[in-house]
Design an enzyme around this catalytic site. Structure first.
Site, PDB file in Angstrom:
ATOM      1  N   ARG A  46      -1.408   3.596 -12.412  1.00 69.51           N
ATOM      2  CA  ARG A  46      -1.509   2.169 -12.772  1.00 69.51           C
ATOM      3  C   ARG A  46      -2.316   1.974 -14.052  1.00 69.51           C
ATOM      4  NH1 ARG A  46      -4.477  -2.784 -11.065  1.00 69.51           N
ATOM      5  NH2 ARG A  46      -2.954  -4.474 -10.848  1.00 69.51           N
ATOM      6  N   ILE A  72      -0.879  -8.259 -14.693  1.00 76.49           N
ATOM      7  CA  ILE A  72      -0.273  -7.246 -13.817  1.00 76.49           C
ATOM      8  C   ILE A  72      -0.696  -7.678 -12.417  1.00 76.49           C
ATOM      9  CG2 ILE A  72      -2.269  -5.701 -14.231  1.00 76.49           C
ATOM     10  CD1 ILE A  72      -0.501  -3.297 -13.719  1.00 76.49           C
ATOM     11  N   SER A  73       0.252  -7.818 -11.495  1.00 78.76           N
ATOM     12  CA  SER A  73      -0.074  -8.332 -10.165  1.00 78.76           C
ATOM     13  C   SER A  73      -1.098  -7.439  -9.462  1.00 78.76           C
ATOM     14  CB  SER A  73       1.183  -8.412  -9.293  1.00 78.76           C
ATOM     15  OG  SER A  73       2.156  -9.232  -9.881  1.00 78.76           O
ATOM     16  N   GLN A  74      -1.824  -8.052  -8.527  1.00 79.14           N
ATOM     17  CA  GLN A  74      -2.778  -7.309  -7.688  1.00 79.14           C
ATOM     18  C   GLN A  74      -2.017  -6.207  -6.932  1.00 79.14           C
ATOM     19  OE1 GLN A  74      -4.652 -10.029  -5.003  1.00 79.14           O
ATOM     20  NE2 GLN A  74      -5.653  -8.424  -3.829  1.00 79.14           N
TER      21      GLN A  74
END
Ligand code: SAH
Length: 228
Positions: A46, A72-74
Site C-alpha cells: 500500500r 486512498i480509502s481506509q
C-alpha cells in the site's frame, strides 16, 4: 519544486512488511473474514500508492490524501467492499474511482480481470504507472465512470468507490446475471453501503448495510461540480 517531480521509489523493507502484517491482523479483528481479501492486503504494498513521506502511515487503518483533493480509502473500507463482492479468481470486475489504484491492485491480486475508471487525469496517469511498475495489468480508463463502461459489459462485479446520490440504472444493467454491485449511496456527508444482486434480467435484490464516508462521485449519474 519541479513541475513533475520524479517520485521516490520506497523499497518494501522488513519494517513495512511487518506493519502490513499488523494491518492484516487489525482488519481481522475488525471483522473481515474473507481469507482471499486478507491475503491480498498482506501482499499489495500500500505504501507504493501514497507519497513516499507517508510510507509508514500507509499501514495505519485510515484514509490518506493522494492529491487533487482525493483520498486512498481506509484499508478497512477497501477490505469490506472487496469482501461484500464475494470475489473469485477469473471474475470480471469494474471499479468506478481508480484513485490511487490500490483497490484495483487488490482486485488484480485476487485474480480478477479488472476494469477501472477515474475522472481526474493526473490520478489516472499516476495509478497506471504504479500498477504497471508493480506488475498488475488492469484496464484503466480516464473519464466519467458513472455510466459504467459498456464496451466490456457484462461484469460479474461492479464496485463504486465514490459516494453516489442514487444507484445508477446503467450500472445495474451492466451486471451479469448473479452479478453483484457494491455502491455507497447517500448525501455528500454520509452514505449507506448498498449491495445489489442481479437475480435475473429484471429482478434485483437490494441490501442496505453500514454507513461510510466517501468523496463524491461527480458526473452524469453523480453530483455536478457546482453542487459541491
Ligand atoms: N479506489 C480508490 C479510492 C479513490 S477515492 C483507491 O483505491 O485509492 C474516489 C475516486 O473516485 C477519486 O479519485 C475520484 O476522483 C474518483 N471519481 C469521482 N467521481 C468519478 C466518476 N464519475 N468517474 C470516475 N471516477 C470518479
Amino acid at each position: 519544486m519541479l513541475d513533475n517531480p520524479v517520485e521516490e521509489f520506497v523499497i518494501d523493507t522488513y519494517k513495512l512488511q511487518g506493519l502490513r502484517a499488523k494491518l492484516v491482523k487489525t482488519l481481522r479483528e475488525k471483522g473481515i473474514q474473507d481469507e482471499g481479501v486478507l491475503t491480498a492486503v498482506g501482499k499489495v504494498p500500500r505504501h507504493s500508492f501514497v507519497e513516499s513521506a507517508f510510507a509508514e502511515q500507509a499501514y495505519d487503518d485510515r484514509p490518506l490524501p493522494i492529491g487533487d483533493g482525493q483520498t486512498i480509502s481506509q484499508p478497512y473500507t477497501v477490505a469490506r467492499q472487496s469482501e461484500l463482492l464475494e470475489l473469485k479468481p477469473g471474475m470480471k470486475v469494474l471499479e468506478i474511482g481508480t484513485g490511487s489504484g490500490y483497490q484495483a491492485a487488490i482486485l488484480c491480486e485476487m485474480g480478477c480481470k479488472v476494469f477501472s475508471i477515474e475522472r481526474i487525469r493526473s490520478l489516472h496517469v499516476k495509478s497506471q504507472r504504479i500498477l504497471t511498475d508493480l506488475g498488475y495489468k488492469p484496464r484503466l480508463k480516464w473519464g466519467d465512470g458513472s455510466p459504467g463502461w459498456a464496451t466490456y459489459d457484462p461484469y460479474d462485479r461492479i464496485l463504486v468507490t465514490a459516494a453516489s446520490p442514487s444507484v445508477p440504472d446503467t450500472l445495474k444493467k451492466q451486471l451479469a446475471i448473479n452479478g453483484i454491485l457494491v455502491i455507497p449511496v447517500g448525501d455528500l456527508k454520509i452514505q449507506v453501503m448498498m449491495k445489489i444482486t442481479r437475480k435475473s434480467q429484471e429482478e434485483f435484490i437490494q441490501q442496505r448495510l453500514n454507513e461510510f464516508q466517501f468523496v463524491p462521485m461527480i458526473g452524469k449519474h453523480g453530483w455536478k461540480e457546482e453542487q459541491l
